[in-house]
Design a protein around this motif. Structure first.
Motif, PDB file in Angstrom:
ATOM      1  N   LEU A 174      46.277  35.683  50.315  1.00 14.75           N
ATOM      2  CA  LEU A 174      45.284  36.147  48.863  1.00 14.75           C
ATOM      3  C   LEU A 174      44.556  34.802  48.640  1.00 14.75           C
ATOM      4  O   LEU A 174      43.932  34.498  47.779  1.00 14.75           O
ATOM      5  CB  LEU A 174      46.507  37.551  48.721  1.00 14.75           C
ATOM      6  CG  LEU A 174      46.186  38.571  48.688  1.00 14.75           C
ATOM      7  CD1 LEU A 174      47.166  38.920  47.792  1.00 14.75           C
ATOM      8  CD2 LEU A 174      44.740  39.109  48.842  1.00 14.75           C
ATOM      9  N   TRP A 178      40.946  33.350  46.820  1.00  9.62           N
ATOM     10  CA  TRP A 178      40.934  33.508  45.546  1.00  9.62           C
ATOM     11  C   TRP A 178      40.728  32.477  44.457  1.00  9.62           C
ATOM     12  O   TRP A 178      39.964  31.893  44.095  1.00  9.62           O
ATOM     13  CB  TRP A 178      41.558  34.430  44.047  1.00  9.62           C
ATOM     14  CG  TRP A 178      41.490  35.821  44.830  1.00  9.62           C
ATOM     15  CD1 TRP A 178      40.480  36.290  44.005  1.00  9.62           C
ATOM     16  CD2 TRP A 178      42.956  36.606  44.725  1.00  9.62           C
ATOM     17  NE1 TRP A 178      40.474  37.743  44.267  1.00  9.62           N
ATOM     18  CE2 TRP A 178      41.423  38.170  44.090  1.00  9.62           C
ATOM     19  CE3 TRP A 178      44.224  37.042  45.252  1.00  9.62           C
ATOM     20  CZ2 TRP A 178      42.765  39.303  44.687  1.00  9.62           C
ATOM     21  CZ3 TRP A 178      43.853  37.816  44.933  1.00  9.62           C
ATOM     22  CH2 TRP A 178      43.808  39.803  44.724  1.00  9.62           C
ATOM     23  N   ARG A 182      33.782  29.053  47.880  1.00 13.49           N
ATOM     24  CA  ARG A 182      33.137  29.661  47.925  1.00 13.49           C
ATOM     25  C   ARG A 182      31.895  28.780  47.837  1.00 13.49           C
ATOM     26  O   ARG A 182      31.038  27.965  47.299  1.00 13.49           O
ATOM     27  CB  ARG A 182      32.467  30.611  46.771  1.00 13.49           C
ATOM     28  CG  ARG A 182      34.007  31.544  47.226  1.00 13.49           C
ATOM     29  CD  ARG A 182      34.341  32.275  48.310  1.00 13.49           C
ATOM     30  NE  ARG A 182      35.921  32.696  48.037  1.00 13.49           N
ATOM     31  CZ  ARG A 182      35.802  33.905  48.332  1.00 13.49           C
ATOM     32  NH1 ARG A 182      35.036  34.285  48.588  1.00 13.49           N
ATOM     33  NH2 ARG A 182      36.730  34.257  48.479  1.00 13.49           N
ATOM     34  N   LEU A 507      38.177  43.646  43.342  1.00 19.43           N
ATOM     35  CA  LEU A 507      38.873  42.338  43.692  1.00 19.43           C
ATOM     36  C   LEU A 507      38.435  41.814  44.606  1.00 19.43           C
ATOM     37  O   LEU A 507      38.547  40.572  44.704  1.00 19.43           O
ATOM     38  CB  LEU A 507      40.185  42.884  44.098  1.00 19.43           C
ATOM     39  CG  LEU A 507      41.391  43.303  42.950  1.00 19.43           C
ATOM     40  CD1 LEU A 507      42.780  43.838  43.077  1.00 19.43           C
ATOM     41  CD2 LEU A 507      41.676  42.065  42.434  1.00 19.43           C
ATOM     42  N   VAL A 508      37.820  42.197  45.674  1.00 12.42           N
ATOM     43  CA  VAL A 508      37.686  41.912  46.986  1.00 12.42           C
ATOM     44  C   VAL A 508      35.875  41.590  47.133  1.00 12.42           C
ATOM     45  O   VAL A 508      35.400  40.047  47.372  1.00 12.42           O
ATOM     46  CB  VAL A 508      37.744  42.264  48.130  1.00 12.42           C
ATOM     47  CG1 VAL A 508      37.758  42.193  49.706  1.00 12.42           C
ATOM     48  CG2 VAL A 508      39.761  42.644  47.849  1.00 12.42           C
ATOM     49  N   PHE A 511      33.275  39.970  44.249  1.00 13.23           N
ATOM     50  CA  PHE A 511      34.124  37.474  44.297  1.00 13.23           C
ATOM     51  C   PHE A 511      33.036  37.348  44.775  1.00 13.23           C
ATOM     52  O   PHE A 511      33.130  37.071  45.552  1.00 13.23           O
ATOM     53  CB  PHE A 511      36.056  38.153  44.635  1.00 13.23           C
ATOM     54  CG  PHE A 511      36.504  37.033  44.806  1.00 13.23           C
ATOM     55  CD1 PHE A 511      36.649  36.650  42.793  1.00 13.23           C
ATOM     56  CD2 PHE A 511      35.844  35.923  45.350  1.00 13.23           C
ATOM     57  CE1 PHE A 511      37.358  35.699  42.020  1.00 13.23           C
ATOM     58  CE2 PHE A 511      37.273  35.031  44.426  1.00 13.23           C
ATOM     59  CZ  PHE A 511      37.884  34.926  42.818  1.00 13.23           C
ATOM     60  N   ARG A 515      31.847  34.686  40.139  1.00  9.44           N
ATOM     61  CA  ARG A 515      33.237  35.581  39.185  1.00  9.44           C
ATOM     62  C   ARG A 515      34.603  34.279  39.357  1.00  9.44           C
ATOM     63  O   ARG A 515      35.713  34.468  38.639  1.00  9.44           O
ATOM     64  CB  ARG A 515      33.957  36.164  40.194  1.00  9.44           C
ATOM     65  CG  ARG A 515      33.395  37.353  39.831  1.00  9.44           C
ATOM     66  CD  ARG A 515      33.716  38.770  38.448  1.00  9.44           C
ATOM     67  NE  ARG A 515      34.414  39.512  40.049  1.00  9.44           N
ATOM     68  CZ  ARG A 515      35.855  40.037  39.470  1.00  9.44           C
ATOM     69  NH1 ARG A 515      35.760  39.856  38.205  1.00  9.44           N
ATOM     70  NH2 ARG A 515      36.196  40.577  40.745  1.00  9.44           N
ATOM     71  N   GLN A 516      34.964  33.044  40.800  1.00  7.64           N
ATOM     72  CA  GLN A 516      35.489  32.762  41.177  1.00  7.64           C
ATOM     73  C   GLN A 516      35.760  31.832  40.035  1.00  7.64           C
ATOM     74  O   GLN A 516      36.987  31.443  38.971  1.00  7.64           O
ATOM     75  CB  GLN A 516      35.540  31.710  42.151  1.00  7.64           C
ATOM     76  CG  GLN A 516      37.065  31.014  43.010  1.00  7.64           C
ATOM     77  CD  GLN A 516      36.182  30.089  43.686  1.00  7.64           C
ATOM     78  OE1 GLN A 516      35.339  29.714  44.270  1.00  7.64           O
ATOM     79  NE2 GLN A 516      37.427  30.421  44.681  1.00  7.64           N
ATOM     80  N   MET A 519      37.259  33.496  37.365  1.00  9.41           N
ATOM     81  CA  MET A 519      38.661  33.906  36.994  1.00  9.41           C
ATOM     82  C   MET A 519      39.695  32.551  36.518  1.00  9.41           C
ATOM     83  O   MET A 519      40.748  32.785  35.704  1.00  9.41           O
ATOM     84  CB  MET A 519      39.207  34.620  38.162  1.00  9.41           C
ATOM     85  CG  MET A 519      40.450  34.460  38.967  1.00  9.41           C
ATOM     86  SD  MET A 519      40.473  35.109  39.936  1.00  9.41           S
ATOM     87  CE  MET A 519      41.256  33.202  40.666  1.00  9.41           C
TER      88      MET A 519
ATOM     89  N   ASN B  62      33.405  39.457  51.310  1.00  6.41           N
ATOM     90  CA  ASN B  62      34.615  38.984  51.175  1.00  6.41           C
ATOM     91  C   ASN B  62      35.265  39.932  52.016  1.00  6.41           C
ATOM     92  O   ASN B  62      36.352  38.990  52.277  1.00  6.41           O
ATOM     93  CB  ASN B  62      35.205  39.654  50.250  1.00  6.41           C
ATOM     94  CG  ASN B  62      33.983  38.459  48.936  1.00  6.41           C
ATOM     95  OD1 ASN B  62      34.156  37.136  49.254  1.00  6.41           O
ATOM     96  ND2 ASN B  62      33.944  38.980  47.769  1.00  6.41           N
TER      97      ASN B  62
END
Lengths: 637, 320
Positions: A174, A178, A182, A507-508, A511, A515-516, A519, B62
């Motif tokens: 996880l 996150w 990316r 959440l997944v 993303f 969004r990263q 966050m 993802n």
């Protein structure tokens, strides 16, 4: 190293479990062919591997077969089918441990490829099962390789130990998920078919929407911040259709180039965040009317909202809408002409009727609109069962069938208006929504797709008119509540399911790089360079690894609180070289300690006696046990 | 050439690995001496994960990325688990019955653990011999160690390793016991019978009791089979042994000096052969070695061990 029979069985089982989710996503024909091939080859090569030339031929034949069945289109679908086929013929050479391991390794691409095609709950579950089986097979192979199969471990325990590994690896995964940098855009290849399901199309032809209207999967989820409109006011505006060729309504391409029309707003304002399921089109929907285009989108002349890239994955948008006080109050000549154009030589009866109405009403456009709505309300019915129309579809609908659904109503209404000289256009989109009380958000399903009309009235501009609502308002604004009431009330289950789905989306699935960044910003990290991100990722990875090590090392600790406290007590004495030997009975140890450290010998002896009694003699009650544990914890040498 | 170089490199690496000197048992493995490296399959698996991750990042998919990361996480957890399987392990004891040179010495290893962790799939390797090590105390790992020379056998490093849980990594630790094990000299295979000529003390004392059976007693381990009184035993349901007033045979003296014509090592082998022979024939014997007090006369396992030990520890004369 040779593979034993049980090992081979494990390898095949893992392969099958990994292949299953992928096969379910492939076209039925191909999936069945591959499954049959896999079973046949596993059986044929059970005793000894197939000869080399045969394997070679087989591989060639399979590639050809898959290519033929997928009509020579090379792309992701074909790639996935090829992967599945290759996996299916791999057992033909699985005789050694190494082969079995590579088979299981490659089989893990099965769930991976599945995710490229589908990300639904079924695929997720099956993928997890596949991974479990693959890891179980690897565990089994590790035992085989050490030459000494581990005995006395039940399948359930083996499964648990595999799950434990996954669970322990989860924090690291996880953290990486996150924080891993990316890429904004693909490095290679563009998906030719994404996860999208055809949503609203940018055209409308008779019967074309029936599939859509029977699809009850969500199209978008919306969360309002602040005021919410009434469900009957939730018109999610999508493609605006201007051009009609007698059969099909289409969007004019030049409209996208125009700047949004002038539209002074009313007082009401709605702020909301939409989460739009992938559609592979660029058109978004928004409440009537968006005030500005969010980042990454553009507004067209008729307030259509277009994203810069096709929506091939789940996307989220923050939009602000406000109903117009007047929508394009001055219509220029060109637009007026487009909004009045009708194909030559179609629907003569409708044209005649419209001319009749125009001469009755004089210059009062609103009266004509009212008259049409009155007629529809009085004489028409709502149904999804309609025959395919002939050449004059509008005539047939208005004068013969008098029953249909939104497509017929909106299309005929606009034709009637245009024939009477009132500028009109068809607007498509969704209407209504269902509020999920768990999580407090709205769900708009594909089934809520709708078409209505906009007519241009002097002084007011474009005005929304929904002829279908005149006939069957309940059919349009109807919500899941009404439908569920008829059956067993499954709403809580459904609500929870969709809420979980939304969480997963949140959440997944949704993303991405944007969004990263958002966050991290919420943690006070303003602007991140890639280097910082990598450093942060590395730091977190190290922390997660340390935590994993601690977890594994400590997860076997004593579960019984009494025993735990007792052991702790023992280890406190170990500092003075007075630890209890494994073979030493509790009371002997206490006496030995009491001799060497008489200052707290009495207390220890008493405690030990209580411990021994509680553990070996009388079954005392909970309170006593708790007191004893507390006393054991408090004792210091 | 390359092989030789690799061996040198290996030896140098070995010298680096812990432990660096032989050590006394029991030995507890702490984390400093447990090594973990990915296996070949582990590397392949890592490559698979990297490929998956790149693909997932590319398509911005993802769940696929999460799958790749989850597998990576599980792989890391398996590395740590492998490490913890060894760390905290205690090798409690090591023993072996002495054997004659040339026969494999059966090395028995007993292990326990300092904590309650579950340890599965541990294997012990010494040279080419592999055995499973289990911690429940019910059985010991038995490793055959080949022997060539009589005398003290210094053990090599023993490798204790595990591939568990996933075979992605192997964790190992070295055990270097300082305990030396005795190897008896190999007895002559087709040796002559025991010397009939008696020692220089003159005539042997005759057995006063002769063949007379004195009494019967219960069987003890190590009693020769021919001493068992089968008929009385069958009547009583327990094994009974005839005990004589004195062993019936004459004493025999096994003298180093008398074997003068034989070379050094063959002499030792002949004596070893005679010791076994005397034990088999149930005769008392005395061993005389130069520069040492005579052993015996006596008979039995302890005496045999003392004699063979003395022979085994005679200095090696190279070239002889």
């Amino acid at each position: 190293m040779a593979l034993d029979v049980a090992g081979r069985r494990w390898a095949l089982l893992a392969m099958a479990a990994c292949l299953l989710p992928l096969l379910l996503q492939l076209p039925l024909q191909i999936a069945l062919a591959i499954a049959a091939l896999g079973v046949a080859i596993s059986t044929l090569s059970w005793r000894r591997p197939l000869p080399g030339w045969l394997r070679f031929l087989l591989a060639g034949a399979v590639i050809l077969l898959v290519l033929t069945m997928s009509r020579y289109s090379i792309g992701r679908d074909t790639g996935c089918a090829l992967l599945a086929a290759m996996l299916a013929i791999k057992p033909s050479e699985t005789t050694r441990l190494r082969d079995a391991r590579s088979l299981v390794g490659f089989a893990l691409f099965g769930p991976f490829a599945t995710f490229l095609l589908d990300q639904g709950p079924l695929s997720l579950t099956l993928a997890l099962i596949g991974v479990t089986f693959a890891l179980l097979a690897l565990q089994r192979f590790a035992d085989t390789e050490s030459g000494l199969p581990v005995t006395g471990v039940s399948p359930w325990r083996a499964t648990l130990s595999v799950w434990r590994l996954i669970a322990i690896g989860l924090p690291l995964a996880l953290a990486a998920f996150w924080l891993f940098p990316r890429v904004g855009s693909p490095l290679w290849g563009v998906p030719e078919r994404s996860l999208a399901r055809p949503g609203l199309s940018d055209e409308m032809s008779p019967g074309g929407w029936l599939d859509l209207m029977s699809d009850d999967s969500p199209a978008l989820r919306v969360r309002f911040s602040g005021a919410e409109p009434q469900p009957s006011q939730m018109y999610w505006r999508g493609p605006v259709l201007w051009n009609f060729d007698g059969r099909t309504w289409t969007q004019p391409s030049w409209m996208r180039g125009l700047p949004p029309a002038e539209a002074p707003r009313a007082a009401a304002v709605w702020d909301y965040e939409m989460e739009i399921e992938p559609t592979d089109r660029r058109q978004l929907v928004a409440l009537d009317l968006p005030t500005a285009a969010p980042d990454g989108t553009r507004l067209s002349g008729d307030y259509g909202l277009y994203a810069e890239r096709p929506l091939s994955a789940l996307t989220r948008w923050r939009v602000r809408s406000s109903p117009p006080a007047a929508f394009e109050p001055r219509l220029n000549v060109l637009l007026r002409q487009s909004a009045l154009r009708l194909p030559e030589g179609y629907n003569p009866r409708t044209l005649a009727l419209a001319r009749q109405w125009r001469s009755d009403a004089g210059s009062d456009d609103a009266a004509i609109v009212q008259r049409a709505l009155r007629w529809i309300r009085a004489d028409f019915a709502y149904t999804l069962e309609t025959p395919l129309p002939g050449r004059n579809a509008v005539d047939e609908f208005l004068f013969e069938q008098k029953a249909g659904y939104c497509e017929h109503f909106s299309s005929s209404f606009v034709v009637l208006m245009r024939a009477a000289g009132i500028p009109a256009r068809v607007v498509t989109g969704y209407v209504g929504g269902y509020r999920n009380p768990i999580g407090n958000y709205w769900i708009v399903r594909r089934q809520d797709a709708h078409a209505w009309a906009e007519v241009w009235l002097q002084g007011r501009g474009w005005v929304r008119v929904d002829p279908t609502a005149a006939v069957a308002p309940e059919r349009i604004y109807d919500t899941l509540d009404d439908r569920a009431a008829a059956l067993v009330d499954l709403r809580p289950v459904w609500n929870t399911g969709d809420w979980l789905r939304r969480g997963w989306n949140d959440l997944v699935l949704g993303f991405d790089a944007t969004r990263q960044e958002r966050m991290l910003r919420s943690f006070g990290v303003a602007r991140l360079k890639a280097g910082d991100l990598v450093a942060m990722f590395a730091l977190l990875a190290v922390l997660a690894l340390g935590w994993m090590a601690w977890l594994i090392a400590h997860s076997e600790r004593e579960r019984d609180p009494l025993l735990r406290a007792w052991r702790r007590l023992g280890s406190r004495y170990a500092r003075y070289g007075l630890q209890r030997e494994p073979h030493e009975p509790a009371c002997d140890w206490a006496e030995r300690v009491a001799r060497q450290r008489p200052q707290n010998g009495e207390a220890l002896l008493a405690l030990t006696r209580r411990f021994a009694e509680s553990r070996y003699a009388v079954a005392d009650d909970r309170q006593q046990r708790r007191d004893l544990v507390r006393a054991l914890k408090a004792h210091r040498p | 050439m390359a092989g030789a170089r690799r061996q040198t490199l290996w030896r140098r690496l070995q010298a680096w690995a812990r432990p660096r000197t032989p050590e006394a048992l029991p030995v507890a493995f702490d984390r400093k001496r447990v090594y973990v490296l990915p296996t070949r399959f582990g590397m392949f698996f890592a490559l698979l994960i990297v490929a998956m991750g790149l693909g997932a990042l590319n398509y911005n998919n993802n769940p696929a990325l999460l799958l790749a990361l989850l597998l990576a996480g599980a792989a890391m957890a398996s590395l740590i688990t492998a490490h913890l399987q060894l760390s905290g392990l205690v090798i409690e004891a090591l023993s072996a019955e002495p054997v004659a040179a040339g026969e494999p010495l059966l090395l028995k290893l007993r292990a326990g653990a300092r904590d309650g962790r579950r340890r599965l799939g541990l294997s012990v390797r010494h040279g080419d011999a592999v055995a499973r090590l289990s911690l429940d105390g019910s059985d010991e790992a038995v490793l055959p160690v080949p022997t060539e020379r009589r005398g003290w056998l210094d053990l090599d490093r023993i490798r204790i390793s595990t591939l568990r849980p996933l075979g992605l990594a192997t964790a190992w630790a070295w055990l270097w016991p300082e305990q030396a094990l005795l190897v008896y000299p190999a007895p002559e295979t087709q040796g002559p019978p025991l010397p009939t000529e008696l020692g220089d003390s003159g005539a042997a004392r005759l057995n006063p009791a002769g063949d007379d059976v004195h009494h019967l007693r219960n069987y003890r381990r190590g009693d020769p089979q021919r001493a068992v009184a089968w008929k009385p035993s069958a009547r009583r349901d327990t094994l009974l042994v005839r005990e004589y007033e004195q062993p019936r045979s004459a004493e025999v003296v096994l003298d180093w000096q008398r074997l003068a014509p034989l070379a050094y090592e063959p002499r030792i082998r002949r004596l070893a052969h005679w010791i076994d022979q005397a034990e088999r024939e149930n005769r008392r014997y005395q061993l005389r070695l130069p520069g040492q007090p005579a052993l015996g006369p006596a008979q039995g396992a302890a005496h045999r061990h003392a004699c063979l030990r003395a022979l085994a520890l005679l200095p090696h004369i190279d070239g002889a």
